[in-house]
Design a protein around this motif. Structure first.
Motif, short mmCIF file in Angstrom:
data_model
loop_
_atom_site.label_atom_id
_atom_site.label_comp_id
_atom_site.label_asym_id
_atom_site.label_seq_id
_atom_site.Cartn_x
_atom_site.Cartn_y
_atom_site.Cartn_z
N MET A 1 -35.49 -8.16 -20.52
CA MET A 1 -35.24 -8.38 -19.41
C MET A 1 -36.37 -10.18 -19.48
O MET A 1 -37.69 -10.30 -19.49
CB MET A 1 -36.49 -7.46 -18.83
CG MET A 1 -36.10 -7.47 -17.50
SD MET A 1 -37.31 -6.31 -16.30
CE MET A 1 -37.50 -4.34 -17.74
N PRO A 2 -35.82 -10.96 -18.08
CA PRO A 2 -36.02 -12.21 -17.67
C PRO A 2 -37.28 -11.50 -16.99
O PRO A 2 -37.30 -10.59 -16.20
CB PRO A 2 -35.22 -12.36 -17.56
CG PRO A 2 -34.26 -11.95 -16.41
CD PRO A 2 -34.49 -10.70 -17.33
N HIS A 3 -38.70 -12.61 -17.25
CA HIS A 3 -39.86 -12.67 -15.63
C HIS A 3 -39.08 -12.62 -14.79
O HIS A 3 -38.14 -13.89 -14.96
CB HIS A 3 -40.63 -13.20 -16.50
CG HIS A 3 -41.40 -12.63 -18.13
ND1 HIS A 3 -42.29 -11.59 -17.57
CD2 HIS A 3 -41.55 -12.71 -18.84
CE1 HIS A 3 -42.09 -11.24 -18.62
NE2 HIS A 3 -41.94 -11.69 -19.55
N LEU A 4 -40.20 -12.80 -13.69
CA LEU A 4 -39.74 -13.32 -12.76
C LEU A 4 -39.84 -15.05 -12.49
O LEU A 4 -38.19 -15.61 -11.95
CB LEU A 4 -40.38 -12.95 -10.98
CG LEU A 4 -40.29 -11.48 -10.81
CD1 LEU A 4 -40.81 -11.06 -9.85
CD2 LEU A 4 -38.44 -11.22 -10.33
N GLN A 5 -40.45 -15.47 -12.06
CA GLN A 5 -40.07 -17.13 -12.62
C GLN A 5 -39.70 -17.79 -13.38
O GLN A 5 -38.88 -18.84 -13.25
CB GLN A 5 -42.23 -17.40 -13.21
CG GLN A 5 -43.54 -16.86 -12.58
CD GLN A 5 -43.46 -15.71 -13.31
OE1 GLN A 5 -43.05 -14.46 -14.12
NE2 GLN A 5 -44.32 -14.85 -12.64
N GLU A 6 -38.91 -17.28 -14.87
CA GLU A 6 -37.97 -17.05 -15.59
C GLU A 6 -36.49 -17.07 -14.52
O GLU A 6 -35.52 -18.28 -14.86
CB GLU A 6 -37.83 -16.50 -17.13
CG GLU A 6 -38.47 -16.69 -17.69
CD GLU A 6 -38.12 -15.23 -19.44
OE1 GLU A 6 -38.68 -15.98 -19.89
OE2 GLU A 6 -38.45 -14.83 -18.81
N LEU A 30 -41.36 -5.46 -3.74
CA LEU A 30 -41.44 -6.40 -4.55
C LEU A 30 -40.14 -6.18 -5.42
O LEU A 30 -39.30 -5.46 -5.10
CB LEU A 30 -42.57 -6.00 -4.91
CG LEU A 30 -43.98 -5.82 -4.38
CD1 LEU A 30 -44.98 -5.11 -5.51
CD2 LEU A 30 -44.59 -6.87 -4.75
N PRO A 31 -40.07 -7.38 -5.63
CA PRO A 31 -39.00 -7.59 -6.91
C PRO A 31 -38.34 -6.52 -7.67
O PRO A 31 -39.23 -5.73 -8.77
CB PRO A 31 -38.83 -8.90 -6.76
CG PRO A 31 -40.36 -9.18 -7.08
CD PRO A 31 -40.33 -8.80 -6.37
N LYS A 32 -37.61 -6.39 -7.93
CA LYS A 32 -37.52 -5.15 -9.26
C LYS A 32 -35.81 -6.19 -10.29
O LYS A 32 -35.34 -6.21 -9.38
CB LYS A 32 -37.15 -3.46 -8.96
CG LYS A 32 -36.42 -2.31 -9.58
CD LYS A 32 -36.45 -1.42 -9.65
CE LYS A 32 -36.15 -0.45 -10.92
NZ LYS A 32 -36.38 1.26 -10.36
#
Length: 137
Positions: A1-6, A30-32
Motif C-alpha cells: 500500500m502506498p503512503h499518502l505522500q507517495e 481523514l483519507p483511507k
C-alpha cells in the motif's frame, strides 16, 4: 500500500493537494487508502467518509486524478439548481450520467481550478443535506 505522500508525488498536481486539504480541514475527515478491483477504475484509491457516508473517492493517476462524487436522488433537485454556475464540463457530465441505484455517480476529471470548485460544491451539498436531515430528526 502506498503512503499518502507517495500518492501525492505520483499525482504531482496542486489540485490534488488542494482538494485533500479542503476535505480534511472543512469536514474533519481523514483519507483511507484502499485497493479496488472495480472494472471502472481498478487500483489504489483514496476514500473520504464522514459519519459512515462517502464524501468522495479520489483515483490518482500520473499527473492528474479523477474524483467520484455521487449525487443521490434526494439531493438531485438541489444539485440541479447548483449546476447553473458550474462549468460546462460539470453540467454536461451530470446530465449525461445515467441515474444508477437512485443517484448519479459522477466520475469527474479534475483538470482545472474551476472544476475543483464545482467538485467542492457537490461534496458540500452531500454534507449539508445529511446535516439537515439529522437536524430535522
Amino acid at each position: 500500500m502506498p503512503h499518502l505522500q507517495e500518492v501525492s508525488g505520483f499525482v504531482a498536481n496542486p489540485l490534488w493537494d488542494e482538494l485533500c486539504s479542503h476535505l480534511e480541514s472543512c469536514y474533519g475527515v481523514l483519507p483511507k487508502i484502499e485497493h479496488s478491483s472495480c472494472s471502472g477504475a481498478p487500483g489504489w484509491n483514496i476514500k473520504y467518509k464522514k459519519s459512515g457516508q462517502s464524501l468522495c473517492t479520489l483515483y490518482p493517476a500520473n499527473g492528474f486524478f479523477t474524483c467520484l462524487v455521487s449525487v443521490r436522488s434526494r439531493e438531485a433537485m438541489e444539485a440541479e439548481l447548483l449546476l447553473s454556475p458550474c462549468t460546462e464540463y460539470i453540467r454536461n457530465l451530470y446530465w449525461n450520467t445515467k441515474p444508477f441505484n437512485g443517484g448519479r455517480w459522477l466520475m469527474v476529471s479534475v483538470t482545472s481550478a474551476e472544476i475543483l470548485e464545482d467538485v467542492k460544491k457537490l461534496i458540500d451539498l452531500r454534507v449539508k443535506k445529511k446535516k439537515r436531515q439529522h437536524e430535522d430528526s
